[in-house]
Design an enzyme around this catalytic site. Sequence first.
Site, PDB file in Angstrom:
ATOM      1  N   GLU A  72       3.990   1.546  -1.160  1.00  0.00           N
ATOM      2  CA  GLU A  72       5.061   1.496  -2.154  1.00  0.00           C
ATOM      3  C   GLU A  72       4.609   2.161  -3.449  1.00  0.00           C
ATOM      4  O   GLU A  72       3.568   1.815  -4.006  1.00  0.00           O
ATOM      5  CB  GLU A  72       5.445   0.039  -2.476  1.00  0.00           C
ATOM      6  N   GLU A 127       0.813  -1.218   0.000  1.00  0.00           N
ATOM      7  CA  GLU A 127       0.000   0.000   0.000  1.00  0.00           C
ATOM      8  C   GLU A 127       0.852   1.275   0.000  1.00  0.00           C
ATOM      9  O   GLU A 127       0.490   2.259  -0.643  1.00  0.00           O
ATOM     10  CB  GLU A 127      -0.932   0.005   1.219  1.00  0.00           C
TER      11      GLU A 127
END
Length: 189
Positions: free
Chosen positions: A148, A146
């Site tokens: 990245e 989430e």
Amino acid sequence: MKDYFTSDDEKLKWSTQKTEVLLKTVVFDVTKQTNTAKSGLTGDYIIMNARDWVIVIPKKDNNFLMVKQWRHGEKALSVEFPGGVIDEGEEAEVAARRELEEETGYKAGKLTKLGRVNPNPALFSNHVHIFLAEDLTATGEQHLDEDEYINYMEIPIEEVINGMGTKEFPHALMGTALALYLKDKYKRC
């Protein structure tokens, strides 16, 4: 390889008497260790404990697959080899395959462990496992965490070698990974 440690080096070792957790974070814990030298001298030392992680060097023809991402400490974008934290109970090779696919959308047909290093033995207790990934197959899809935000690209190997230590390639462990790649390549010749 030659063993550089001798029985005379035993007097250089310290033992840990006590460990106190000073700070727990999502990424690592900061501890204070009370350590004693063979001479009896005692001192407090700050150690960061984190899980091991992996760096994967994906080689595709005469290129490396590299990722670009924001690095909060540097406050800048960084071009790096794919990699990440080894999940609890996960083998390093499994983590390397997972991180490669998550960040680049490629799978490795062949994975070779190049080495294991400590990011900074004066401060860190963990290790980084470095792998060479070859015989790559594109899946066409990244599977990012989430938090990245990563772009990947192919860069000629020579450009990566020449780029290390520039503003685009500031990550010291990428240089270490590259050195292990070059060592492996040299051994194969």
